[in-house]
Design an enzyme around this catalytic site. Sequence first.
Site, PDB file in Angstrom:
ATOM      1  N   HIS A  42       0.878  -1.177   0.000  1.00 27.85           N
ATOM      2  CA  HIS A  42       0.000   0.000   0.000  1.00 27.85           C
ATOM      3  C   HIS A  42       0.913   1.223   0.000  1.00 27.85           C
ATOM      4  CE1 HIS A  42      -2.566  -3.239   1.448  1.00 27.85           C
ATOM      5  NE2 HIS A  42      -3.606  -2.501   1.120  1.00 27.85           N
ATOM      6  N   GLU A 126      -0.301   0.270  -5.623  1.00 29.62           N
ATOM      7  CA  GLU A 126      -1.185   1.385  -5.249  1.00 29.62           C
ATOM      8  C   GLU A 126      -2.412   1.338  -6.148  1.00 29.62           C
ATOM      9  OE1 GLU A 126      -1.433   3.689  -2.729  1.00 29.62           O
ATOM     10  OE2 GLU A 126      -3.288   4.150  -3.796  1.00 29.62           O
ATOM     11  N   ASP A 175       0.461  -1.991   4.678  1.00 30.45           N
ATOM     12  CA  ASP A 175       0.051  -0.758   5.350  1.00 30.45           C
ATOM     13  C   ASP A 175      -1.272  -0.248   4.756  1.00 30.45           C
ATOM     14  OD1 ASP A 175       0.055   1.650   6.733  1.00 30.45           O
ATOM     15  OD2 ASP A 175       1.455   2.624   5.361  1.00 30.45           O
TER      16      ASP A 175
HETATM   17  N1  SAM Z   1       2.710   3.008   2.980  1.00 30.24           N
HETATM   18  C1  SAM Z   1       2.534   4.443   2.796  1.00 30.24           C
HETATM   19  C2  SAM Z   1       3.577   5.162   3.639  1.00 30.24           C
HETATM   20  O1  SAM Z   1       3.961   4.655   4.712  1.00 30.24           O
HETATM   21  O2  SAM Z   1       4.045   6.219   3.219  1.00 30.24           O
HETATM   22  C3  SAM Z   1       1.156   4.894   3.140  1.00 30.24           C
HETATM   23  C4  SAM Z   1       0.047   4.100   2.493  1.00 30.24           C
HETATM   24  S1  SAM Z   1      -1.571   4.548   2.889  1.00 30.24           S
HETATM   25  C5  SAM Z   1      -1.743   4.155   4.596  1.00 30.24           C
HETATM   26  C6  SAM Z   1      -2.513   3.286   2.130  1.00 30.24           C
HETATM   27  C7  SAM Z   1      -2.572   3.360   0.601  1.00 30.24           C
HETATM   28  O3  SAM Z   1      -3.079   2.106   0.113  1.00 30.24           O
HETATM   29  C8  SAM Z   1      -3.515   4.420   0.039  1.00 30.24           C
HETATM   30  O4  SAM Z   1      -2.814   5.265  -0.837  1.00 30.24           O
HETATM   31  C9  SAM Z   1      -4.605   3.634  -0.709  1.00 30.24           C
HETATM   32  O5  SAM Z   1      -5.047   4.274  -1.895  1.00 30.24           O
HETATM   33  C10 SAM Z   1      -3.884   2.349  -1.033  1.00 30.24           C
HETATM   34  N2  SAM Z   1      -4.747   1.155  -1.161  1.00 30.24           N
HETATM   35  C11 SAM Z   1      -5.907   0.894  -0.521  1.00 30.24           C
HETATM   36  N3  SAM Z   1      -6.334  -0.353  -0.817  1.00 30.24           N
HETATM   37  C12 SAM Z   1      -5.404  -0.909  -1.640  1.00 30.24           C
HETATM   38  C13 SAM Z   1      -5.242  -2.189  -2.247  1.00 30.24           C
HETATM   39  N4  SAM Z   1      -6.153  -3.145  -2.039  1.00 30.24           N
HETATM   40  N5  SAM Z   1      -4.164  -2.408  -3.014  1.00 30.24           N
HETATM   41  C14 SAM Z   1      -3.215  -1.441  -3.208  1.00 30.24           C
HETATM   42  N6  SAM Z   1      -3.316  -0.211  -2.647  1.00 30.24           N
HETATM   43  C15 SAM Z   1      -4.382   0.066  -1.871  1.00 30.24           C
END
Ligand code: SAM
Length: 293
Positions: A42, A126, A175
């Site tokens: 994520h 993402e 995450d």
């Molecule tokens: N890991 C990042 C950091 O520490 O800088 C922050 C990530 S943020 C908490 C979660 C992200 O996951 C969001 O941008 C969201 O759009 C994306 N997301 C949500 N569901 C997802 C999925 N099933 N697969 C991939 N990305 C996803």
Amino acid sequence: MFSYRHAFHAGSHADILKHLTLIHLVEYLQEKPGALTIVDTHAGAGIYSLLDGFASVSKEADGGIFRLAKFVESCSADGISVVKSIQDYLNLIQAENVDGEIAIYPGSPFILAHLLRPQDRLKLFELHPKEIDILRHNISQLKQAKQIDIYAVDSFARLKGLLPPPSRRGLVLIDPSYEDKQDYRYLETAMEEALQRFATGCYAIWYPALSRRESTALPDRMKKIAVNHKRSWLHAELRVENAPGEKRLQASGMFIINPPWTLKKYLGEALPVLIKALGNDSGAKFILKSFEA
Ligand code: SAM
């Protein structure tokens, strides 16, 4: 779905716990020269401005990275040295900024890219239609861009396809935004599948410590999965305040499956300092537990 933008939370106390832990995991795994594959399921946008846009509205960095940087500065003015882990983490954040003045916060993709050695690979997932474009643009600016693959697909469904990595040395950061309540269930399924395919990988799972049932149950669910697969685990939680009814996130946790043996000591030194630096009331506390399989 898709209302979550990580820029609102960039540089928060939750990012500090997550990224501080992540740095140690990478550095430990890089003690051996073999190629390391890192998966960030994520990714978010990659890097965030803290002085304008969403971050300047939420101001979560005020209680996070800005406050930690001031704390460390005042310690060194008083001739007190803070633990190396926190100093190293701050140095890495400052390295993404001009003259070390924090205006930009690197998210996990940039922190991980910063730590890559030539033999390592980084895989980013993402799903958000706007975040993916920003992420692709941000990553394309990096000198490590050729070592990084970006996938605009659902990572819960597709993580298993990357496991085990060719070198059989891997770190997976999970995450999710938990914007969709089903994320808790998807996480469990993804972890079961991942451990079946790659039992020796190191898995780092972030979660918000909320009073909702799915959140309070998460650490025990992860412990059960780890133990069923005969894996060691470490659980860390950082609470900066305990103000019932308060809407902002007051605590978050990291659950690590197959943690390095050094992680407990590393977090055991850092967490009390984070409580001192970021704690808002007497409810500020941490949890640090582990189990050796
Ligand atoms: N890991 C990042 C950091 O520490 O800088 C922050 C990530 S943020 C908490 C979660 C992200 O996951 C969001 O941008 C969201 O759009 C994306 N997301 C949500 N569901 C997802 C999925 N099933 N697969 C991939 N990305 C996803």
